[in-house]
Design a protein around this motif. Structure first.
Motif, mmCIF file in Angstrom:
data_model
loop_
_atom_site.group_PDB
_atom_site.id
_atom_site.type_symbol
_atom_site.label_atom_id
_atom_site.label_comp_id
_atom_site.label_asym_id
_atom_site.label_seq_id
_atom_site.Cartn_x
_atom_site.Cartn_y
_atom_site.Cartn_z
ATOM 1 N N SER A 38 35.134 9.230 13.016
ATOM 2 C CA SER A 38 34.948 9.429 14.464
ATOM 3 C C SER A 38 34.586 10.880 14.760
ATOM 4 N N ALA A 39 35.127 11.811 13.991
ATOM 5 C CA ALA A 39 34.789 13.228 14.196
ATOM 6 C C ALA A 39 33.289 13.462 13.985
ATOM 7 N N ALA A 40 32.733 12.816 12.969
ATOM 8 C CA ALA A 40 31.293 12.969 12.720
ATOM 9 C C ALA A 40 30.481 12.415 13.893
ATOM 10 N N MET A 41 30.977 11.347 14.517
ATOM 11 C CA MET A 41 30.295 10.808 15.713
ATOM 12 C C MET A 41 30.355 11.811 16.863
ATOM 13 N N LEU A 42 31.482 12.472 17.006
ATOM 14 C CA LEU A 42 31.638 13.458 18.081
ATOM 15 C C LEU A 42 30.699 14.647 17.863
ATOM 16 N N VAL A 43 30.613 15.087 16.616
ATOM 17 C CA VAL A 43 29.717 16.217 16.306
ATOM 18 C C VAL A 43 28.266 15.832 16.612
ATOM 19 N N ARG A 44 27.910 14.596 16.295
ATOM 20 C CA ARG A 44 26.550 14.133 16.554
ATOM 21 C C ARG A 44 26.275 14.088 18.069
ATOM 22 N N ALA A 45 27.258 13.648 18.829
ATOM 23 C CA ALA A 45 27.097 13.626 20.297
ATOM 24 C C ALA A 45 26.944 15.048 20.839
ATOM 25 N N MET A 46 27.673 15.967 20.242
ATOM 26 C CA MET A 46 27.549 17.380 20.597
ATOM 27 C C MET A 46 26.132 17.865 20.342
ATOM 28 N N ALA A 47 25.644 17.568 19.140
ATOM 29 C CA ALA A 47 24.307 18.024 18.734
ATOM 30 C C ALA A 47 23.231 17.442 19.650
ATOM 31 N N GLU A 48 23.369 16.162 19.997
ATOM 32 C CA GLU A 48 22.373 15.499 20.841
ATOM 33 C C GLU A 48 22.338 16.112 22.239
ATOM 34 N N THR A 49 23.478 16.599 22.699
ATOM 35 C CA THR A 49 23.545 17.118 24.069
ATOM 36 C C THR A 49 23.219 18.608 24.150
ATOM 37 N N LEU A 50 23.769 19.378 23.203
ATOM 38 C CA LEU A 50 23.699 20.844 23.359
ATOM 39 C C LEU A 50 22.502 21.432 22.615
#
Ligand SMILES: [Mg+2]
Length: 211
Positions: free
Chosen positions: A199-211
């Motif tokens: 789940s942490a890797a999913m969160l990092v990916r969401a971060m990358a997609e947004t920021l």
């Protein structure tokens, strides 16, 4: 710039929530193999609460730091058990490091990742290799620091961070759990991905997609 930075973080949390919803059952299955099978539900509840808390915030007036501290409080209110205090501490540290900053440039993103991973580490007293979410957050933060030091572009920065996160999550399958509930099954955890790392890797990916 303050509006757009605060809004970008709010959008990031929406994306995180959506990513978790999509993979909720998968995360609970991963947890079922070595834990109590609730990780997908727990993360879903936590990020829904984060977004509910942020919906009550005036994003035109809020600072990036306030968005992170509001998210931390929302997560902790909804998730009292292990993951709750871990992410709440990580998000609170991120709020501290963003205090007084209005722009989410790469240095701010690097500092935010470092603060989150250190907060989670301090709170959970885990280290790399313990088969936890830290096996994602610590290498992601390190990749961010290296990318800034090397003067990488925004695209390369996030590519390096997400690659480190994904590799870290995959590596947990080769680790034996020593922390948390999965530690009870120890050797039996070998061969299974850690759900918190996934789940942490999913969160990092969401971060990358947004920021
Ligand atoms: Mg669990």
């Amino acid at each position: 710039m303050s509006e757009s930075a605060a809004r970008a973080l709010a959008t990031m949390f929406e994306r995180m929530s959506r990513a978790i919803e999509t993979e909720k059952d998968h995360l609970s299955e991963l947890d079922g193999a070595i834990g109590d099978g609730d990780h997908g539900i727990t993360m879903s509840i936590g990020f829904k609460a984060v977004n509910a808390a942020l919906a009550a915030l005036d994003l035109d007036a809020a600072s990036p730091s306030e968005v992170m501290s509001t998210a931390a409080a929302g997560f902790l209110d909804a998730v009292g058990a292990s993951t709750g205090p871990l992410y709440a501490t990580g998000l609170r540290r991120a709020a501290q490091v963003l205090a007084g900053r209005e722009q989410l440039d790469l240095a701010a993103c690097r500092d935010m990742l470092a603060a989150m991973s250190e907060g989670i580490r301090d709170r959970g007293k885990a280290q790399r290799g313990d088969k936890t979410m830290l096996d994602v957050w610590l290498p992601a933060a390190e990749a961010a620091a290296t990318a800034v030091a090397d003067g990488r572009s925004k695209r390369d920065f996030w590519a390096a961070v997400t690659a480190a996160a994904d590799n870290g999550a995959a590596a947990t399958a080769t680790m034996v759990a020593t922390k948390g509930r999965a530690a009870r099954v120890r050797e039996r955890s070998l061969g299974h991905l850690d759900p918190g790392a996934a789940s942490a890797a999913m969160l990092v990916r969401a971060m990358a997609e947004t920021l």
